[in-house]
Design a protein around this motif. Structure first.
Motif, PDB file in Angstrom:
ATOM      1  N   LEU A   1       7.141 -18.571  -4.688  1.00 29.78           N
ATOM      2  CA  LEU A   1       7.205 -19.820  -3.920  1.00 29.78           C
ATOM      3  C   LEU A   1       6.453 -19.686  -2.593  1.00 29.78           C
ATOM      4  O   LEU A   1       5.759 -20.619  -2.167  1.00 29.78           O
ATOM      5  CB  LEU A   1       8.656 -20.222  -3.676  1.00 29.78           C
ATOM      6  CG  LEU A   1       9.427 -20.711  -4.901  1.00 29.78           C
ATOM      7  CD1 LEU A   1      10.890 -20.932  -4.553  1.00 29.78           C
ATOM      8  CD2 LEU A   1       8.815 -21.972  -5.467  1.00 29.78           C
ATOM      9  N   ALA A   2       6.579 -18.544  -1.944  1.00 29.12           N
ATOM     10  CA  ALA A   2       5.881 -18.328  -0.669  1.00 29.12           C
ATOM     11  C   ALA A   2       4.368 -18.325  -0.882  1.00 29.12           C
ATOM     12  O   ALA A   2       3.618 -18.944  -0.114  1.00 29.12           O
ATOM     13  CB  ALA A   2       6.335 -17.019  -0.034  1.00 29.12           C
ATOM     14  N   ARG A   3       3.904 -17.636  -1.920  1.00 25.65           N
ATOM     15  CA  ARG A   3       2.460 -17.572  -2.195  1.00 25.65           C
ATOM     16  C   ARG A   3       1.924 -18.945  -2.602  1.00 25.65           C
ATOM     17  O   ARG A   3       0.834 -19.343  -2.194  1.00 25.65           O
ATOM     18  CB  ARG A   3       2.178 -16.557  -3.296  1.00 25.65           C
ATOM     19  CG  ARG A   3       2.397 -15.150  -2.822  1.00 25.65           C
ATOM     20  CD  ARG A   3       2.138 -14.120  -3.888  1.00 25.65           C
ATOM     21  NE  ARG A   3       0.790 -14.189  -4.369  1.00 25.65           N
ATOM     22  CZ  ARG A   3       0.457 -14.289  -5.658  1.00 25.65           C
ATOM     23  NH1 ARG A   3       1.378 -14.311  -6.569  1.00 25.65           N
ATOM     24  NH2 ARG A   3      -0.793 -14.337  -6.014  1.00 25.65           N
ATOM     25  N   THR A   4       2.694 -19.666  -3.414  1.00 27.81           N
ATOM     26  CA  THR A   4       2.271 -20.996  -3.837  1.00 27.81           C
ATOM     27  C   THR A   4       2.215 -21.941  -2.652  1.00 27.81           C
ATOM     28  O   THR A   4       1.281 -22.742  -2.530  1.00 27.81           O
ATOM     29  CB  THR A   4       3.226 -21.542  -4.910  1.00 27.81           C
ATOM     30  OG1 THR A   4       3.260 -20.619  -6.001  1.00 27.81           O
ATOM     31  CG2 THR A   4       2.784 -22.886  -5.413  1.00 27.81           C
ATOM     32  N   SER A   5       3.194 -21.853  -1.769  1.00 26.05           N
ATOM     33  CA  SER A   5       3.199 -22.708  -0.579  1.00 26.05           C
ATOM     34  C   SER A   5       2.000 -22.421   0.310  1.00 26.05           C
ATOM     35  O   SER A   5       1.374 -23.350   0.840  1.00 26.05           O
ATOM     36  CB  SER A   5       4.485 -22.502   0.213  1.00 26.05           C
ATOM     37  OG  SER A   5       5.596 -22.841  -0.560  1.00 26.05           O
ATOM     38  N   ALA A   6       1.674 -21.148   0.480  1.00 24.60           N
ATOM     39  CA  ALA A   6       0.511 -20.795   1.303  1.00 24.60           C
ATOM     40  C   ALA A   6      -0.774 -21.334   0.671  1.00 24.60           C
ATOM     41  O   ALA A   6      -1.629 -21.888   1.367  1.00 24.60           O
ATOM     42  CB  ALA A   6       0.424 -19.282   1.471  1.00 24.60           C
ATOM     43  N   PHE A   7      -0.915 -21.192  -0.638  1.00 22.73           N
ATOM     44  CA  PHE A   7      -2.116 -21.693  -1.318  1.00 22.73           C
ATOM     45  C   PHE A   7      -2.206 -23.211  -1.196  1.00 22.73           C
ATOM     46  O   PHE A   7      -3.273 -23.760  -0.912  1.00 22.73           O
ATOM     47  CB  PHE A   7      -2.113 -21.284  -2.792  1.00 22.73           C
ATOM     48  CG  PHE A   7      -3.332 -21.755  -3.543  1.00 22.73           C
ATOM     49  CD1 PHE A   7      -4.490 -21.004  -3.509  1.00 22.73           C
ATOM     50  CD2 PHE A   7      -3.332 -22.935  -4.255  1.00 22.73           C
ATOM     51  CE1 PHE A   7      -5.626 -21.422  -4.178  1.00 22.73           C
ATOM     52  CE2 PHE A   7      -4.456 -23.368  -4.923  1.00 22.73           C
ATOM     53  CZ  PHE A   7      -5.606 -22.614  -4.891  1.00 22.73           C
ATOM     54  N   ALA A   8      -1.082 -23.903  -1.419  1.00 21.37           N
ATOM     55  CA  ALA A   8      -1.084 -25.362  -1.344  1.00 21.37           C
ATOM     56  C   ALA A   8      -1.405 -25.836   0.074  1.00 21.37           C
ATOM     57  O   ALA A   8      -2.137 -26.820   0.262  1.00 21.37           O
ATOM     58  CB  ALA A   8       0.268 -25.915  -1.797  1.00 21.37           C
ATOM     59  N   ALA A   9      -0.883 -25.139   1.079  1.00 18.00           N
ATOM     60  CA  ALA A   9      -1.171 -25.521   2.464  1.00 18.00           C
ATOM     61  C   ALA A   9      -2.647 -25.314   2.802  1.00 18.00           C
ATOM     62  O   ALA A   9      -3.269 -26.170   3.447  1.00 18.00           O
ATOM     63  CB  ALA A   9      -0.296 -24.720   3.411  1.00 18.00           C
ATOM     64  N   VAL A  10      -3.220 -24.196   2.356  1.00 18.63           N
ATOM     65  CA  VAL A  10      -4.643 -23.952   2.607  1.00 18.63           C
ATOM     66  C   VAL A  10      -5.497 -24.983   1.879  1.00 18.63           C
ATOM     67  O   VAL A  10      -6.455 -25.524   2.427  1.00 18.63           O
ATOM     68  CB  VAL A  10      -5.026 -22.512   2.184  1.00 18.63           C
ATOM     69  CG1 VAL A  10      -6.525 -22.332   2.117  1.00 18.63           C
ATOM     70  CG2 VAL A  10      -4.428 -21.517   3.144  1.00 18.63           C
ATOM     71  N   CYS A  11      -5.140 -25.281   0.635  1.00 14.31           N
ATOM     72  CA  CYS A  11      -5.889 -26.251  -0.156  1.00 14.31           C
ATOM     73  C   CYS A  11      -5.815 -27.648   0.480  1.00 14.31           C
ATOM     74  O   CYS A  11      -6.825 -28.340   0.597  1.00 14.31           O
ATOM     75  CB  CYS A  11      -5.330 -26.276  -1.576  1.00 14.31           C
ATOM     76  SG  CYS A  11      -6.353 -27.157  -2.745  1.00 14.31           S
ATOM     77  N   LEU A  12      -4.621 -28.047   0.902  1.00 17.24           N
ATOM     78  CA  LEU A  12      -4.468 -29.348   1.549  1.00 17.24           C
ATOM     79  C   LEU A  12      -5.210 -29.381   2.883  1.00 17.24           C
ATOM     80  O   LEU A  12      -5.889 -30.369   3.192  1.00 17.24           O
ATOM     81  CB  LEU A  12      -2.985 -29.661   1.770  1.00 17.24           C
ATOM     82  CG  LEU A  12      -2.700 -30.981   2.480  1.00 17.24           C
ATOM     83  CD1 LEU A  12      -3.097 -32.156   1.595  1.00 17.24           C
ATOM     84  CD2 LEU A  12      -1.244 -31.076   2.864  1.00 17.24           C
ATOM     85  N   GLY A  13      -5.096 -28.318   3.651  1.00 16.47           N
ATOM     86  CA  GLY A  13      -5.797 -28.267   4.934  1.00 16.47           C
ATOM     87  C   GLY A  13      -7.302 -28.385   4.764  1.00 16.47           C
ATOM     88  O   GLY A  13      -7.975 -29.094   5.519  1.00 16.47           O
ATOM     89  N   LEU A  14      -7.841 -27.687   3.763  1.00 16.29           N
ATOM     90  CA  LEU A  14      -9.272 -27.777   3.486  1.00 16.29           C
ATOM     91  C   LEU A  14      -9.669 -29.191   3.085  1.00 16.29           C
ATOM     92  O   LEU A  14     -10.660 -29.732   3.586  1.00 16.29           O
ATOM     93  CB  LEU A  14      -9.653 -26.790   2.378  1.00 16.29           C
ATOM     94  CG  LEU A  14     -11.087 -26.870   1.850  1.00 16.29           C
ATOM     95  CD1 LEU A  14     -12.081 -26.497   2.940  1.00 16.29           C
ATOM     96  CD2 LEU A  14     -11.250 -25.955   0.646  1.00 16.29           C
ATOM     97  N   GLY A  15      -8.893 -29.801   2.188  1.00 19.81           N
ATOM     98  CA  GLY A  15      -9.212 -31.156   1.735  1.00 19.81           C
ATOM     99  C   GLY A  15      -9.141 -32.188   2.847  1.00 19.81           C
ATOM    100  O   GLY A  15     -10.027 -33.045   2.988  1.00 19.81           O
TER     101      GLY A  15
END
Length: 180
Positions: free
Chosen positions: A9-23
């Motif tokens: 969950l922590a790794r997925t949250s970090a990936f989703a946050a980076v992906c959203l931030g980039l978008g």
């Protein structure tokens, strides 16, 4: 090596946050606006897409297509939300859903660099976890393998005198060494 649920969950949250931030950053840099409901949907989509891959170490070959696909979906989602907003597409780098060449190049560079950054972070994280696991095994293995102490006996041990076999006796007068 698979990860437990909190770690996933922590790794997925970090990936989703980076992906959203980039978008969001790329869309805002292109002159668009991003509405909060669209960001919430994009975060949920990123989380749902990344969770199945979070159990094991992700390589560049897994991160790049996932990130690229999510950026395309976010671009479409943000563009639809932008077109549906009362403020028309004034100032946006493209009209409609088809991006211009400059935006494609910008998205491509951002996706490539972010994927490289995430892949290096993955390699660093899993390397650190492997080192910690090895260190933990090195510390705990002697404790686990330690023999159990001998049970206590009722009688105290018998002390015996030791004969010193290697003692050199120095009795008698010193030897005279003649020099000629």
């Amino acid at each position: 090596m698979t990860a437990g649920l909190p770690f996933r969950l922590a790794r997925t949250s970090a990936f989703a946050a980076v992906c959203l931030g980039l978008g969001v950053a790329a869309h805002a840099f292109g002159g668009g606006t991003v509405r909060a409901p669209a960001m919430g949907i994009a975060l949920g989509l990123s989380f749902a897409a990344a969770f199945p891959l979070s159990g094991r170490e992700r390589t560049m070959g897994a991160i790049l297509p996932l990130l690229g696909g999510l950026q395309v979906v976010m671009h479409l989602l943000f563009s639809l939300a932008h077109a549906a907003s009362p403020i028309a597409a004034t100032g946006h780098a493209h009209s409609g859903l088809v991006p211009g060449l400059g935006m494609l190049v910008a998205h491509g560079w951002a996706i490539g660099l972010t994927a490289l950054w995430l892949a290096r972070g993955e390699a660093l994280l899993w390397g650190l976890l492997r080192r910690l696991a090895i260190r933990l095994l090195v510390v705990l293995l002697p404790v686990i393998r330690a023999p159990f102490p001998a049970p206590c006996t009722a009688e105290p041990p018998v002390f015996r005198s030791a004969v010193l076999r290697h003692v050199v006796s120095g009795r008698g007068p010193p030897m005279v060494v003649e020099t000629s």
